[in-house]
Design an enzyme around this catalytic site. Structure first.
Site, short mmCIF file in Angstrom:
data_model
loop_
_atom_site.label_atom_id
_atom_site.label_comp_id
_atom_site.label_asym_id
_atom_site.label_seq_id
_atom_site.Cartn_x
_atom_site.Cartn_y
_atom_site.Cartn_z
N CYS A 152 0.83 -1.09 -0.18
CA CYS A 152 -0.33 -0.26 -0.62
C CYS A 152 1.11 1.00 0.50
CB CYS A 152 -1.42 0.17 1.25
SG CYS A 152 -1.90 0.99 0.63
N HIS A 192 -3.98 -4.66 -0.21
CA HIS A 192 -3.27 -5.52 0.37
C HIS A 192 -3.75 -7.22 1.12
CE1 HIS A 192 -3.52 -1.82 3.57
NE2 HIS A 192 -4.11 -1.84 3.12
N GLU A 228 -3.06 -9.33 3.27
CA GLU A 228 -3.15 -10.15 4.47
C GLU A 228 -3.98 -10.01 4.79
OE1 GLU A 228 -2.88 -5.18 4.90
OE2 GLU A 228 -1.87 -6.40 4.22
#
Length: 360
Positions: free
Chosen positions: A249, A334, A336
């Site tokens: 990001c 992202h 994650e």
């Protein structure tokens, strides 16, 4: 409790206040996620922003600390169509209204969030104010216009850790995570892959990072305009070629800037868990979680030492970069998740494989 949401263009929405009483300002953005409001509220990338949830009912599964992405809430304000006063979930520890009161976050409910979102999509993200005070519309519009934007101030310094700390001691690979506003799930994703993670403040120099003898360095997500935290870019420039690098990001934007690319502000940003991204090497499309208002300018990458690896299907914006010579890559989204789909968790495996390759 009556509340108002006032935009800098003079648009006013009247609704019901929930959470804390008071007045707050920030850039008003919208998130299209159907779940995950706890992760959104505690994501440091939202520092400086008033978040509007497009999904109409928020708070129905309550609040629990297990789903937090950082130690506190970072949003400047919270806008919903309807908040649920009585959650129904076995994991719930408190109500969203109670949580926002405790965190001092001003919320507004009962407004037409579809109309607000459409206005932001048409006119672009705007500065605004939420208030539970009785004040004239003229005064509030003036304050909304004068509210601070995302550019021109270093928001990273407001959310980064004050001191370094370590997670996953004894694991096989040593990774330094430069905390520009890192989510907890980034650290967890690394420790699950046998990485011992030393989290350091965003102001940590390249020399200090290398003193940890890292096998790899990760640059995290974070809030605001990447050009306002250029000290992170300079650190990355010094680390390129010294150690494998993975940027997420804001870290992706930092890699672009470190290699000579340019960034720009998107009209209304990408925030939600349903953004399609194409891997240009495999032509496979992944559904991704995103939260950013700035982007790499595609034409500025030409003739640089980086190549574009991923593109956004919706608007053809740059979603991934890879250095042509050094072991360094990044993605705008992202991997994650938290919240959102987990399609892209393989990128952590890719980072570990890059570390393993460089070690051999």
């Amino acid at each position: 409790m009556k509340a108002k949401l006032v935009l800098e263009d003079g648009t006013i929405f009247t609704g019901t206040g929930f959470g804390a009483e008071g007045k707050t300002s920030g850039e008003i953005v919208f998130n299209t996620g159907m779940t995950g409001y706890q992760e959104i509220l505690t994501d440091p990338s939202y520092k400086g922003e008033i978040v509007t949830m497009t999904y109409p009912l928020i708070g129905n599964y309550g609040i629990n600390e297990d789903d937090f992405e950082s130690y506190t809430s970072h949003v400047e304000g919270f806008v919903v169509k309807e908040f649920c006063p009585e959650p129904s979930n076995y994991r719930a520890e408190e109500k969203i209204d109670e949580y926002l009161k405790r965190e001092g976050i001003v919320g507004i409910a009962g407004i037409d969030t579809r109309a607000l979102t459409k206005r932001l999509r048409t006119e672009g993200a705007m500065k605004g104010i939420i208030t539970t005070f009785e004040e004239s519309d003229e005064k509030l519009i003036t304050e909304a216009k004068e509210a601070p934007g995302l550019s021109g101030r270093d928001l990273v310094s407001e959310v980064t850790t004050d001191e370094k700390y370590k997670k996953g001691a004894g694991n096989k690979y040593e990774v330094v995570l430069v905390d520009c506003g890192a989510k907890r799930n980034i650290t967890d994703s690394l420790t699950k892959r046998d990485c011992a993670v030393t989290v350091v403040p965003a102001t940590t120099s390249a020399e200090e990072i290398l003193e940890h003898n890292p096998d790899g360095v990760m640059f995290s997500n974070g809030p605001g305009d990447p050009q306002d935290a250029y000290y992170v870019v300079e650190t990355m420039q010094e680390l390129l070629g010294e150690v494998p690098i993975f940027g997420i990001c804001l870290g992706h934007q930092m890699l672009g800037l470190a290699c000579g690319a340019e960034t720009y502000k998107l009209k209304f940003g990408h925030r939600g868990g349903n953004h399609p991204v194409k891997d240009l090497a495999t032509e496979r499309v992944y559904i991704t979680t995103q939260n950013h208002g700035f982007c790499i300018k595609e034409e500025s990458v030409e003739d640089l030492d980086v190549e574009i690896t991923h593109m956004n299907i919706n608007d053809d914006t740059v979603e991934g970069l890879k250095h042509k010579e050094y072991p360094a890559f990044s993605v705008q989204y992202h991997p994650e998740a938290a919240p959102g789909p987990e399609d892209s968790k393989y990128l952590f495996n890719q980072f570990v494989e890059l570390i393993r390759k460089e070690m051999n």
